[in-house]
Design an enzyme around this catalytic site. Structure first.
Site, PDB file in Angstrom:
ATOM      1  N   ASP A  28       0.837  -1.198   0.000  1.00  0.00           N
ATOM      2  CA  ASP A  28       0.000   0.000   0.000  1.00  0.00           C
ATOM      3  C   ASP A  28       0.875   1.253   0.000  1.00  0.00           C
ATOM      4  O   ASP A  28       0.567   2.243  -0.660  1.00  0.00           O
ATOM      5  CB  ASP A  28      -0.894   0.037   1.256  1.00  0.00           C
ATOM      6  CG  ASP A  28      -1.984  -1.018   1.168  1.00  0.00           C
ATOM      7  OD1 ASP A  28      -2.032  -1.718   0.141  1.00  0.00           O
ATOM      8  OD2 ASP A  28      -2.769  -1.135   2.132  1.00  0.00           O
ATOM      9  N   GLU A  81       3.898   1.612  -1.262  1.00  0.00           N
ATOM     10  CA  GLU A  81       4.466   1.841  -2.600  1.00  0.00           C
ATOM     11  C   GLU A  81       3.399   2.445  -3.524  1.00  0.00           C
ATOM     12  O   GLU A  81       3.666   3.386  -4.266  1.00  0.00           O
ATOM     13  CB  GLU A  81       4.980   0.519  -3.196  1.00  0.00           C
ATOM     14  CG  GLU A  81       6.310   0.079  -2.614  1.00  0.00           C
ATOM     15  CD  GLU A  81       6.646  -1.374  -2.941  1.00  0.00           C
ATOM     16  OE1 GLU A  81       7.833  -1.676  -3.079  1.00  0.00           O
ATOM     17  OE2 GLU A  81       5.713  -2.210  -3.050  1.00  0.00           O
ATOM     18  N   TYR A  82       2.216   1.889  -3.415  1.00  0.00           N
ATOM     19  CA  TYR A  82       1.107   2.390  -4.246  1.00  0.00           C
ATOM     20  C   TYR A  82       0.906   3.882  -3.972  1.00  0.00           C
ATOM     21  O   TYR A  82       0.836   4.702  -4.888  1.00  0.00           O
ATOM     22  CB  TYR A  82      -0.181   1.606  -3.930  1.00  0.00           C
ATOM     23  CG  TYR A  82      -1.384   2.038  -4.742  1.00  0.00           C
ATOM     24  CD1 TYR A  82      -1.725   1.381  -5.924  1.00  0.00           C
ATOM     25  CD2 TYR A  82      -2.174   3.114  -4.339  1.00  0.00           C
ATOM     26  CE1 TYR A  82      -2.818   1.774  -6.686  1.00  0.00           C
ATOM     27  CE2 TYR A  82      -3.268   3.521  -5.089  1.00  0.00           C
ATOM     28  CZ  TYR A  82      -3.587   2.853  -6.265  1.00  0.00           C
ATOM     29  OH  TYR A  82      -4.666   3.253  -7.007  1.00  0.00           O
ATOM     30  N   ASP A  83       0.812   4.227  -2.667  1.00  0.00           N
ATOM     31  CA  ASP A  83       0.592   5.630  -2.291  1.00  0.00           C
ATOM     32  C   ASP A  83       1.698   6.529  -2.833  1.00  0.00           C
ATOM     33  O   ASP A  83       1.440   7.643  -3.281  1.00  0.00           O
ATOM     34  CB  ASP A  83       0.534   5.778  -0.770  1.00  0.00           C
ATOM     35  CG  ASP A  83      -0.770   5.222  -0.231  1.00  0.00           C
ATOM     36  OD1 ASP A  83      -1.680   4.967  -1.051  1.00  0.00           O
ATOM     37  OD2 ASP A  83      -0.871   5.018   0.998  1.00  0.00           O
ATOM     38  N   SER A 100     -34.234  -6.290 -17.670  1.00  0.00           N
ATOM     39  CA  SER A 100     -33.949  -7.142 -16.520  1.00  0.00           C
ATOM     40  C   SER A 100     -34.778  -8.404 -16.677  1.00  0.00           C
ATOM     41  O   SER A 100     -35.562  -8.528 -17.615  1.00  0.00           O
ATOM     42  CB  SER A 100     -34.255  -6.419 -15.221  1.00  0.00           C
ATOM     43  OG  SER A 100     -35.581  -5.988 -15.218  1.00  0.00           O
ATOM     44  N   ASP A 135     -26.882  -7.493  -5.186  1.00  0.00           N
ATOM     45  CA  ASP A 135     -27.985  -6.616  -4.797  1.00  0.00           C
ATOM     46  C   ASP A 135     -27.522  -5.156  -4.811  1.00  0.00           C
ATOM     47  O   ASP A 135     -27.131  -4.598  -3.794  1.00  0.00           O
ATOM     48  CB  ASP A 135     -28.492  -7.020  -3.404  1.00  0.00           C
ATOM     49  CG  ASP A 135     -29.889  -6.489  -3.166  1.00  0.00           C
ATOM     50  OD1 ASP A 135     -30.488  -5.927  -4.103  1.00  0.00           O
ATOM     51  OD2 ASP A 135     -30.376  -6.634  -2.028  1.00  0.00           O
ATOM     52  N   ARG A 177     -29.594   2.320 -15.474  1.00  0.00           N
ATOM     53  CA  ARG A 177     -30.555   1.645 -16.339  1.00  0.00           C
ATOM     54  C   ARG A 177     -31.716   2.563 -16.706  1.00  0.00           C
ATOM     55  O   ARG A 177     -32.202   2.551 -17.817  1.00  0.00           O
ATOM     56  CB  ARG A 177     -31.096   0.419 -15.606  1.00  0.00           C
ATOM     57  CG  ARG A 177     -31.952  -0.460 -16.456  1.00  0.00           C
ATOM     58  CD  ARG A 177     -32.183  -1.775 -15.745  1.00  0.00           C
ATOM     59  NE  ARG A 177     -33.487  -1.791 -15.130  1.00  0.00           N
ATOM     60  CZ  ARG A 177     -34.588  -2.205 -15.746  1.00  0.00           C
ATOM     61  NH1 ARG A 177     -34.514  -2.643 -16.981  1.00  0.00           N
ATOM     62  NH2 ARG A 177     -35.738  -2.204 -15.147  1.00  0.00           N
ATOM     63  N   GLU A 203     -23.143  -4.780 -12.006  1.00  0.00           N
ATOM     64  CA  GLU A 203     -23.846  -4.221 -10.854  1.00  0.00           C
ATOM     65  C   GLU A 203     -22.946  -3.255 -10.105  1.00  0.00           C
ATOM     66  O   GLU A 203     -21.789  -3.565  -9.811  1.00  0.00           O
ATOM     67  CB  GLU A 203     -24.258  -5.377  -9.920  1.00  0.00           C
ATOM     68  CG  GLU A 203     -25.391  -5.024  -8.990  1.00  0.00           C
ATOM     69  CD  GLU A 203     -26.769  -5.187  -9.657  1.00  0.00           C
ATOM     70  OE1 GLU A 203     -26.839  -5.298 -10.909  1.00  0.00           O
ATOM     71  OE2 GLU A 203     -27.763  -5.185  -8.907  1.00  0.00           O
ATOM     72  N   LYS A 230     -28.810 -17.955 -16.645  1.00  0.00           N
ATOM     73  CA  LYS A 230     -28.793 -17.545 -18.050  1.00  0.00           C
ATOM     74  C   LYS A 230     -28.464 -18.756 -18.906  1.00  0.00           C
ATOM     75  O   LYS A 230     -27.569 -19.526 -18.550  1.00  0.00           O
ATOM     76  CB  LYS A 230     -27.703 -16.484 -18.292  1.00  0.00           C
ATOM     77  CG  LYS A 230     -27.892 -15.216 -17.500  1.00  0.00           C
ATOM     78  CD  LYS A 230     -26.689 -14.270 -17.639  1.00  0.00           C
ATOM     79  CE  LYS A 230     -26.745 -13.192 -16.577  1.00  0.00           C
ATOM     80  NZ  LYS A 230     -25.470 -12.498 -16.387  1.00  0.00           N
ATOM     81  N   CYS A 249     -60.222  17.180   2.124  1.00  0.00           N
ATOM     82  CA  CYS A 249     -59.337  16.745   3.214  1.00  0.00           C
ATOM     83  C   CYS A 249     -57.888  16.987   2.786  1.00  0.00           C
ATOM     84  O   CYS A 249     -57.455  16.496   1.738  1.00  0.00           O
ATOM     85  CB  CYS A 249     -59.561  15.269   3.508  1.00  0.00           C
ATOM     86  SG  CYS A 249     -58.406  14.634   4.721  1.00  0.00           S
TER      87      CYS A 249
HETATM   88  S1  IVH Z   1     -27.751 -10.100 -16.110  1.00  0.00           S
HETATM   89  C1  IVH Z   1     -31.097  -8.980 -19.304  1.00  0.00           C
HETATM   90  N1  IVH Z   1     -26.402 -10.950 -14.054  1.00  0.00           N
HETATM   91  O1  IVH Z   1     -30.517  -8.437 -11.294  1.00  0.00           O
HETATM   92  C2  IVH Z   1     -30.662  -8.887 -17.885  1.00  0.00           C
HETATM   93  N2  IVH Z   1     -28.085  -9.336 -13.640  1.00  0.00           N
HETATM   94  O2  IVH Z   1     -33.215  -8.995 -13.433  1.00  0.00           O
HETATM   95  C3  IVH Z   1     -29.200  -8.736 -17.750  1.00  0.00           C
HETATM   96  N3  IVH Z   1     -28.220  -8.607 -11.314  1.00  0.00           N
HETATM   97  O3  IVH Z   1     -31.483  -5.836 -13.266  1.00  0.00           O
HETATM   98  C4  IVH Z   1     -28.788  -8.726 -16.344  1.00  0.00           C
HETATM   99  N4  IVH Z   1     -26.594  -9.836 -10.554  1.00  0.00           N
HETATM  100  O4  IVH Z   1     -29.408  -5.438 -11.877  1.00  0.00           O
HETATM  101  C5  IVH Z   1     -27.389 -10.137 -14.461  1.00  0.00           C
HETATM  102  N5  IVH Z   1     -25.042 -11.765 -12.367  1.00  0.00           N
HETATM  103  C6  IVH Z   1     -26.033 -10.963 -12.768  1.00  0.00           C
HETATM  104  C7  IVH Z   1     -26.726 -10.110 -11.868  1.00  0.00           C
HETATM  105  C8  IVH Z   1     -27.758  -9.320 -12.351  1.00  0.00           C
HETATM  106  C9  IVH Z   1     -27.505  -8.932 -10.240  1.00  0.00           C
HETATM  107  C10 IVH Z   1     -29.366  -7.668 -11.283  1.00  0.00           C
HETATM  108  C11 IVH Z   1     -29.425  -6.722 -12.435  1.00  0.00           C
HETATM  109  C12 IVH Z   1     -30.746  -6.983 -13.124  1.00  0.00           C
HETATM  110  C13 IVH Z   1     -31.452  -7.947 -12.217  1.00  0.00           C
HETATM  111  C14 IVH Z   1     -31.936  -9.183 -12.970  1.00  0.00           C
END
Ligand code: IVH
Length: 660
Positions: A30, A32-34, A79, A112, A131, A165, A282, A421
C-alpha cells in the site's frame, strides 16, 4: 521525460489495481502504491498538459454537476422476471427445453445493487449510465470513475459496452451509516439504497467517499467479440480487467444442479462481503439465447431466482392511521426497528379493519415481519402465545385523523368522504412528483407538505407556476438557492415526460404504472385518450371493466379536463414517446448506424422511430450493419459503409420509409 514518467506511473497504478481487484493478488505494498500515486498527482499538477483521460487520480472525484444528462442506451437495458421457488425453476427449465436440447445454464449470484452500463472507446472509459427505464438512463460517468474496481483503461484498446452491478459492500455500508449517524443524518436502509443514492450524487467527491464497487456480468453484443457463450463473456470481461464473480459463477445442466448451487450460495450468503438476493440463471450458449429471444418485456433466456423472504420478530408499538389520495384510511403497524432482508424497517401496512381483526393484532404484541426483495414489508403473524395480559382488541377509528370527517365504509375499506381533506390533496401531490410518475426530483414528502401548508402548491398545475416564487422560495429557511434552482429545473424537465408518466401521475383510480403505459401506448396522445369511449377502453388487452369505468368517470369530471388543459397550456408533453412496435419489413430485425446531422429530426428521434419498427441502432459500422442512415456532413462511418457495400439511405429515403 515528464510525459514518459507520467505514462509509466499510470501503467504501474492501473496494473496494481488490476492485481488487487481482479487477481486478488497485489504485488506492491500500500505504501508503494501511495508513493506512486502521490508522484503522479504532483507531476499532473505541475504539468497539466500531460494529464491523461484515463488517469487514476480522477478516482477522488471533483466534478460537480447541476443535473444528470439523459442517455439513450444503444441496446435496451432489460432485466429478468423474478421467480421464488424450485417449481418455478423447473417450469423455466421446461420452457427452455421446448426450444433447446440439453441446455446449459450459468448460475450467477444475484448482486444486490443497481445495474450500470459502462462504455469504452479505444479501451478508455468514456461513459457510465444507470438503467433508468431501460431505454433512457442517466449519465453517471463522473461518479462511476471514482469506483476503484472499475477499470479506467482496459487491457485491450477496444470499443465495448459492459454491464454489471454497482453495489456497496457490507463493510462500506456500515462505515457510511456510522458516519451518517455521527452527523445526525438519516441512515441508509440497506446497501442497495446506499449504492443507488451514492451514484446519484451530483458531487462526485461524495460518491467517491462512499466506496462503491462494480461487478461485471454481461455484454450486450458479445458476438462482436467472437464470443459464443455467457461463460466466455465472463472470462473475457475478466481478461479485460473487470472484476467478475469468477469464484462463485458456475454452470449447471439440470434443475437439480441449479438447486444445489442455490443451496450452497444460500449457506455462503451471510459470510460474503456483499449482499446477494438470489441467483441469476442464463442460458449459456448465445446461439440458444438467440433462438429463445424475448417476450414483449424480458429475455426468455434468463431468469432471476430470489431467496425466500426472511422473517424477523419485533414488538408492535402503535397503530397509525393514514389517509391515501382516494381518501382510503389505512392502519399501519409501527414497531421497534428491525433489520429484515438487509433493510431497517419500522412500519408495515395493516391494509384495513378486517385484516387487523383477522390477525387479532394488539398493541404490545410480538409480531413477525417479512420483506421479500423490493416488496413492501408485511406482518406475517401475531405470536399469540407471547401476548401479555390486559391487551385490548383492535378498534377501527370512526373519524378522519386529518380533517375529523366521519368515515364511511365501502366493502372492506373505510374512506374519508371529504374531497377537501388536506391529507388526500397532499398524498395526490406526493404521488404526482414520485419517481414512477412525473419524477420531479427534490420533492420529499416533507417539502410537499410544507409547500402545501404555505399555499404554494395546492394542485398539479401549481407545480408549474412555482418559478414565479423563485426569489421568495430561496429565502425560505432550510432551502438553499441551489436546491430551489434544482427543484425548478427538475419541474421544467418533467414537462418533457412521455404521456404514460402523466397518465399515472394524474392519479386516476386503478390506473397504475402498468395500465398507464398500456393506455399511453394504445392512444399515443392525450387527446385520443380523452376521446375514448368505454367500449373502446374495455376492448384493450389487460384493461378490465373496473379500469374502464374509472377512466370514464375521471373524464366525465369537467374539473379533471380543465386541469389537463391547463397542464397542456403550460407546455407539458401530451404524447407517448416510448416505442410502440409496429412491424415494418424495411426496419424489422435490421441493424442501423446513423452518421451526420439529420435536418428533420434529431438522431435520438430517428433512433426511436427505427426501434419502434423493430430495428436496432448501433454505434459502429460492421459487417452486421444492415443500413447506414447518412445525414449532412457524415463521418468516417459513411466511408466504411461504402467500402463494405452496406445499404445507404439519405434522410429523404429514410422519411419515405417511415411514412410507408
Ligand atoms: S444479467 C437482461 N447478471 O438483477 C438482464 N443481472 O433482473 C441482464 N443482477 O437488473 C442482467 N446480478 O441489476 C445479471 N449476475 C447478474 C446479476 C444481475 C444482479 C441484477 C441486475 C438486473 C437484475 C436481474
Amino acid at each position: 521525460m515528464i510525459e514518459k514518467r507520467i505514462n509509466e506511473l499510470i501503467q504501474i497504478i492501473h496494473q496494481a489495481s488490476y492485481e488487487y481487484y481482479v487477481l486478488d493478488n497485489p504485488t506492491i505494498t500500500d505504501q508503494e502504491y501511495d508513493d506512486f500515486y502521490k508522484e503522479l498527482l504532483s507531476l499532473e499538477e505541475k504539468y497539466p498538459q500531460f494529464k491523461r483521460e484515463d488517469t487514476p487520480t480522477q478516482r477522488v472525484g471533483g466534478e460537480v454537476l447541476d443535473k444528470f444528462n439523459k442517455v439513450t442506451h444503444e441496446f435496451p437495458m432489460l432485466s429478468f422476471d423474478d421467480i421464488f421457488n424450485e417449481d418455478e425453476i423447473a417450469a423455466f427449465d421446461e420452457r427452455i427445453r421446448k426450444v433447446i436440447q440439453n441446455p446449459t445454464y450459468t448460475v450467477e449470484p444475484k448482486m444486490d445493487g443497481l445495474s450500470g452500463s459502462l462504455l469504452y472507446k479505444n479501451g478508455i472509459l468514456i461513459r457510465a449510465a444507470t438503467r433508468g427505464d431501460g431505454v433512457v438512463g442517466e449519465d453517471i460517468t463522473a461518479n462511476v470513475k471514482t469506483i476503484k474496481s472499475v477499470p479506467l483503461h482496459l487491457k485491450e484498446d477496444i470499443d465495448i459496452e459492459v454491464r454489471g452491478e454497482i453495489y456497496m459492500s457490507k463493510s462500506s455500508f456500515e462505515q457510511a451509516n456510522l458516519e451518517r449517524e455521527k452527523k445526525g443524518e438519516n441512515l441508509f436502509a440497506n446497501p442497495r439504497n446506499a449504492a443507488a443514492g451514492s451514484v446519484r450524487q451530483l458531487d462526485s467527491k461524495i460518491a467517491a467517499s462512499r466506496n462503491l464497487d462494480f461487478m461485471a456480468y454481461f455484454l450486450p453484443n458479445p458476438e462482436d467479440y467472437g464470443i459464443q457463450t455467457q461463460s466466455e463473456s465472463l472470462e473475457y470481461l475478466r481478461k479485460l480487467g473487470f472484476v467478475t464473480n469468477h469464484k462463485l459463477n458456475t454452470v449447471a445442466h439440470s434443475v437439480e444442479e441449479i438447486v444445489s448451487v442455490i443451496d450452497t450460495l444460500a449457506n455462503k450468503r451471510k459470510n460474503l462481503p456483499y449482499e446477494i438476493d438470489g441467483v441469476v440463471l442464463k442460458v449459456n450458449n448465445l446461439e440458444d439465447e438467440k433462438k429463445l429471444g424475448f417476450t414483449s418485456r424480458v429475455p426468455r433466456w434468463g431468469i432471476a431466482y430470489k431467496f425466500p423472504a426472511e422473517e424477523v420478530l419485533t414488538t408492535l408499538k402503535e397503530i397509525k392511521f393514514t389517509v391515501g389520495r382516494t381518501g382510503k384510511i389505512t392502519p399501519n403497524a409501527i414497531f421497534s426497528p428491525v433489520h429484515v432482508a438487509g433493510s431497517l424497517i419500522t412500519k408495515a401496512t395493516l391494509h384495513n379493519e378486517d385484516y387487523c381483526l383477522d390477525k387479532d393484532i394488539r398493541l404490545g404484541d410480538v409480531i413477525s415481519i417479512r420483506k421479500a426483495g423490493d416488496v413492501i414489508p408485511e406482518v406475517v403473524e401475531v405470536k399469540l402465545e407471547r401476548r401479555k395480559e390486559d391487551t385490548l382488541p383492535f378498534k377501527m377509528i370512526t373519524a378522519c385523523p386529518m380533517c375529523g370527517a366521519e368515515l364511511i365504509k365501502k366493502d372492506a375499506n373505510h374512506y374519508c368522504p371529504n374531497d377537501h381533506c388536506p391529507a388526500r390533496h397532499i398524498e395526490s401531490l406526493i404521488h404526482f412528483v414520485s419517481r414512477n410518475a412525473m419524477d420531479i426530483e427534490g420533492f420529499g414528502e416533507r417539502i410537499i407538505e410544507d409547500f402545501y401548508n404555505m399555499g404554494y402548491i395546492k394542485t398539479f398545475v401549481d407545480f408549474y407556476h412555482l418559478d414565479k416564487y423563485k426569489e421568495e422560495l430561496m429565502e425560505l429557511e432550510g432551502f438553499g438557492a441551489k436546491s430551489i434552482l434544482n427543484l425548478l429545473d427538475s419541474i421544467e424537465s418533467s414537462k418533457q415526460n412521455s404521456l404514460e408518466r402523466l397518465l399515472f401521475a394524474l392519479g386516476i383510480r386503478y390506473v397504475g404504472k402498468k395500465n398507464a403505459k398500456i393506455l399511453a401506448e394504445h392512444y399515443q396522445t392525450m387527446d385520443a385518450f380523452l376521446a375514448a369511449h368505454y367500449e373502446e377502453l374495455v376492448a384493450i388487452d389487460n384493461i378490465g371493466e373496473m379500469i374502464a369505468q374509472s377512466v370514464v368517470a375521471y373524464k366525465n369530471d369537467i374539473k379533471n379536463i380543465e386541469q389537463i388543459n391547463q397542464l397542456k397550456a403550460l407546455g407539458l408533453c401530451m404524447t407517448y414517446k416510448g416505442s410502440k412496435l409496429v412491424v415494418d419489413e424495411a426496419f424489422q430485425n435490421k441493424t442501423f448506424v446513423l452518421t451526420g446531422t439529420l435536418e428533420q429530426m434529431t438522431r435520438e428521434e430517428a433512433s426511436l422511430e427505427i426501434e419502434k419498427r423493430g430495428g436496432k441502432v448501433t454505434g459502429s459500422v460492421t459487417g452486421k450493419t444492415s443500413v447506414v442512415l447518412v445525414g449532412k456532413d457524415p463521418g468516417s462511418k459513411y466511408e466504411k459503409a461504402k467500402n463494405l457495400g452496406i445499404v445507404i439511405w439519405n434522410e429523404t429515403e429514410f422519411l419515405e420509409k417511415l411514412n410507408n
